[in-house]
Design a protein around this motif. Structure first.
Motif, mmCIF file in Angstrom:
data_model
loop_
_atom_site.group_PDB
_atom_site.id
_atom_site.type_symbol
_atom_site.label_atom_id
_atom_site.label_comp_id
_atom_site.label_asym_id
_atom_site.label_seq_id
_atom_site.Cartn_x
_atom_site.Cartn_y
_atom_site.Cartn_z
ATOM 1 N N PHE A 31 0.688 -1.198 0.062
ATOM 2 C CA PHE A 31 -0.011 0.075 -0.037
ATOM 3 C C PHE A 31 0.879 1.374 0.144
ATOM 4 O O PHE A 31 0.397 2.447 -0.405
ATOM 5 N N LEU A 32 2.016 1.221 0.449
ATOM 6 C CA LEU A 32 2.906 2.250 0.726
ATOM 7 C C LEU A 32 3.496 2.690 -0.504
ATOM 8 O O LEU A 32 3.827 1.834 -1.437
ATOM 9 N N PRO A 33 3.680 4.068 -0.834
ATOM 10 C CA PRO A 33 4.295 4.415 -2.346
ATOM 11 C C PRO A 33 5.852 4.505 -2.153
ATOM 12 O O PRO A 33 6.235 4.618 -1.083
ATOM 13 N N THR A 34 6.462 4.076 -3.244
ATOM 14 C CA THR A 34 7.736 4.141 -3.424
ATOM 15 C C THR A 34 8.259 5.209 -4.198
ATOM 16 O O THR A 34 7.789 5.541 -5.312
ATOM 17 N N PHE A 35 9.260 6.186 -3.721
ATOM 18 C CA PHE A 35 9.652 7.385 -4.332
ATOM 19 C C PHE A 35 10.877 6.946 -4.675
ATOM 20 O O PHE A 35 12.052 6.598 -3.911
ATOM 21 N N ARG A 36 11.469 7.159 -6.017
ATOM 22 C CA ARG A 36 12.591 7.249 -6.390
ATOM 23 C C ARG A 36 13.454 8.434 -6.362
ATOM 24 O O ARG A 36 12.912 9.489 -6.563
ATOM 25 N N HIS A 37 14.921 8.337 -6.114
ATOM 26 C CA HIS A 37 15.744 9.468 -5.867
ATOM 27 C C HIS A 37 16.131 10.076 -7.378
ATOM 28 O O HIS A 37 16.729 8.921 -8.172
ATOM 29 N N LYS A 38 15.658 11.173 -7.824
ATOM 30 C CA LYS A 38 15.997 11.753 -9.257
ATOM 31 C C LYS A 38 16.952 12.682 -8.992
ATOM 32 O O LYS A 38 16.585 13.743 -8.278
ATOM 33 N N ASN A 39 18.185 12.588 -9.473
ATOM 34 C CA ASN A 39 18.984 13.850 -9.173
ATOM 35 C C ASN A 39 18.955 14.392 -10.570
ATOM 36 O O ASN A 39 19.510 13.954 -11.727
ATOM 37 N N LEU A 40 18.300 15.616 -10.805
ATOM 38 C CA LEU A 40 17.843 16.302 -11.998
ATOM 39 C C LEU A 40 18.945 17.523 -12.300
ATOM 40 O O LEU A 40 19.096 17.803 -13.368
ATOM 41 N N THR A 41 19.791 17.631 -11.199
ATOM 42 C CA THR A 41 20.818 18.730 -11.469
ATOM 43 C C THR A 41 21.854 18.202 -12.430
ATOM 44 O O THR A 41 22.610 17.233 -12.129
ATOM 45 N N LYS A 42 22.108 18.889 -13.557
ATOM 46 C CA LYS A 42 22.948 18.513 -14.538
ATOM 47 C C LYS A 42 24.503 19.089 -14.219
ATOM 48 O O LYS A 42 24.569 20.192 -13.651
ATOM 49 N N ARG A 43 25.537 18.548 -14.604
ATOM 50 C CA ARG A 43 26.767 18.912 -14.242
ATOM 51 C C ARG A 43 27.089 20.153 -15.280
ATOM 52 O O ARG A 43 26.916 19.995 -16.400
ATOM 53 N N LYS A 44 27.631 21.058 -14.928
ATOM 54 C CA LYS A 44 27.958 22.467 -15.679
ATOM 55 C C LYS A 44 29.300 21.982 -16.475
ATOM 56 O O LYS A 44 30.159 21.451 -16.409
ATOM 57 N N GLU A 45 28.782 22.429 -17.872
ATOM 58 C CA GLU A 45 29.821 21.959 -19.106
ATOM 59 C C GLU A 45 30.834 23.075 -18.931
ATOM 60 O O GLU A 45 30.442 24.363 -19.011
ATOM 61 N N PRO A 46 32.023 22.768 -19.521
ATOM 62 C CA PRO A 46 32.997 23.918 -19.431
ATOM 63 C C PRO A 46 32.551 24.848 -21.078
ATOM 64 O O PRO A 46 32.106 24.144 -21.722
ATOM 65 N N LYS A 47 33.079 26.073 -20.714
ATOM 66 C CA LYS A 47 32.724 27.016 -22.230
ATOM 67 C C LYS A 47 33.801 26.366 -23.251
ATOM 68 O O LYS A 47 33.568 26.336 -24.192
ATOM 69 N N LYS A 48 35.017 26.223 -22.931
ATOM 70 C CA LYS A 48 35.949 25.581 -23.786
ATOM 71 C C LYS A 48 36.148 24.222 -23.698
ATOM 72 O O LYS A 48 36.691 23.769 -22.878
ATOM 73 N N LYS A 49 35.753 23.495 -24.699
ATOM 74 C CA LYS A 49 35.571 22.348 -24.676
ATOM 75 C C LYS A 49 36.946 21.689 -25.630
ATOM 76 O O LYS A 49 37.046 22.186 -26.767
ATOM 77 N N SER A 50 37.749 20.918 -24.888
ATOM 78 C CA SER A 50 38.960 20.173 -25.485
ATOM 79 C C SER A 50 38.683 19.022 -26.203
ATOM 80 O O SER A 50 38.303 17.884 -25.366
ATOM 81 N N VAL A 51 39.049 18.965 -27.319
ATOM 82 C CA VAL A 51 38.449 17.837 -28.099
ATOM 83 C C VAL A 51 40.025 16.836 -28.081
ATOM 84 O O VAL A 51 41.146 17.460 -28.550
ATOM 85 N N LYS A 52 39.746 15.759 -27.856
ATOM 86 C CA LYS A 52 40.827 14.714 -27.617
ATOM 87 C C LYS A 52 41.292 14.100 -28.782
ATOM 88 O O LYS A 52 40.314 13.841 -29.691
ATOM 89 N N LYS A 53 42.532 14.111 -28.971
ATOM 90 C CA LYS A 53 43.206 13.543 -30.155
ATOM 91 C C LYS A 53 43.147 12.074 -30.200
ATOM 92 O O LYS A 53 42.898 11.341 -29.036
#
Length: 384
Positions: A240-262
């Motif tokens: 009868f009891l509800p089950t609540f899932r923990h949702k982490n909605l906060t996204k990781r901040k992406e850097p402005k300058k993305k370094s492309v790996k060779k």
């Protein structure tokens, strides 16, 4: 025939075992359930006529802002503890409250209740609520929340989440658990029955772990409704009891300058050319020193000439006049529609003069007008 008889005996033995198990389970459930209206008998002097052997005492400190309130309610505290034969003393210099047993004290647990009372008073719980701790069916729990969260800002946010808008969340928790809850500083003081205190502690600890209290309140509401049904009391309530899932909605901040790996290559990068290799490739290595110097001087002079031209252009920019904005043409004359028609106004005025209020318009006859003018002139002559 013998095999059939043996099978019947085995079946009867199994059914007998099952019936015994069911009976044992029923007995256990009856022992665990408390009958309605049952109360534990109070501890009286007849239970301990000789009193206590030694004196016990407890002391606690209180903050400066509680001094004025404790001064006001101290006579009431002494009166309430005097009924249980406990002596209390208030030290305003040290900022401490002390409780100790006397020769008349017969209840050994009374000193523990008195200790809880002074703790609650020190934690900003009002006297009207704190006195309830002296009852047998009431207990208290002081939950420390200061060390559960490292960041101070997070602690304040989660503590405010426990209180809710205008204290609504705290009030709902109090109604569901039959406990008085006081959030003060780095502690949460709860006062009420044992079953309610257990739920309050769970809700407070979950809130500090970033679980919203509304989820626990919802489960408490469902449990409250299920406990009213006598058939469901002994059953498991997980379905009868509800089950609540923990949702982490906060996204990781992406850097402005993305370094492309060779792409990975097992081979090392090629060795860069030295100065001598470059001179050999261009043929400068085989030139004389005088020719090398002359080439260097020419390069320097070329660079200087470029820099000088750039500077001159920047200086000339200050003397170049800015472009003037073209003058706006005067607005065209108003259209003939907007002009006043003077002739039409004159005609209207003439018509208004000829008309009389409440009478039809008079026709203008030039013959009659001339005769009227002659009569007026003759009259004026006769008078003269």
């Amino acid at each position: 025939m013998a095999s059939a008889a043996a099978a019947d005996d085995v079946g009867e033995a199994q059914t007998g075992k099952k019936s015994k198990r069911n009976k044992n389970q029923e007995d256990e459930s009856q022992l665990l359930t408390v009958p309605d209206g049952w109360k534990e008998p109070t501890f009286t002097r007849e239970d301990n006529p000789r009193g206590l052997l030694e004196e016990s005492s407890f002391a606690t400190l209180f903050p400066k802002y509680r001094e004025a309130y404790l001064k006001e309610c101290w006579p009431l505290v002494e009166k309430a503890l005097g009924e249980v034969h406990i002596k209390a003393s208030l030290d305003l210099i040290e900022g401490s409250i002390t409780v100790c047993t006397t020769k008349k004290t017969f209840d050994p647990y009374a000193i523990i209740r008195a200790r809880d009372l002074i703790k609650l008073l020190a934690r900003s719980v009002p006297f009207e609520q704190a006195v309830r701790i002296l009852r047998d069916d009431v207990a208290c729990d002081i939950i420390k929340i200061g060390t559960l969260v490292r960041n101070r800002e997070r602690l304040v946010k989660r503590r405010q989440r426990l209180i809710g808008p205008k204290g609504s969340t705290l009030k709902a928790l109090e109604l569901l658990t039959n406990c008085y809850v006081m959030v003060q500083g780095n502690t949460v003081s709860a006062l009420g029955p044992y079953s309610g205190l257990k739920e309050v502690r769970k809700v407070v600890l979950d809130t500090m772990k970033n679980v919203h209290p509304i989820y626990n309140i919802k489960t408490l509401m469902i449990k409250r409704e299920l406990s009213k049904d006598p058939e469901l009391r002994t059953q498991n309530w997980e379905r009868f009891l509800p089950t609540f899932r923990h949702k982490n909605l906060t996204k990781r901040k992406e850097p402005k300058k993305k370094s492309v790996k060779k792409e990975y290559t097992p081979f090392p990068p090629p060795q860069p050319e030295s100065k001598v290799d470059k001179e050999l490739a261009t043929g400068e290595f085989f030139l004389r020193e005088s020719v090398k110097k002359r080439k260097k001087m020419e390069e320097i002079k070329a660079k200087q000439a470029e820099a000088l031209t750039k500077k001159q252009e920047e200086r000339k920019k200050a003397f170049i006049p800015p472009k003037e904005k073209p003058l706006r043409k005067k607005a065209a004359k108003a259209s003939t529609e907007n002009k006043l028609d003077i002739q039409a106004i004159k005609d209207k005025v003439k018509k208004a003069k000829t008309k009389k209020l409440g009478a039809p318009p008079m026709s203008f006859d030039p013959a009659t007008s001339t005769t009227n003018n002659k009569k007026k002139k003759s009259k004026t002559k006769n008078k003269g």
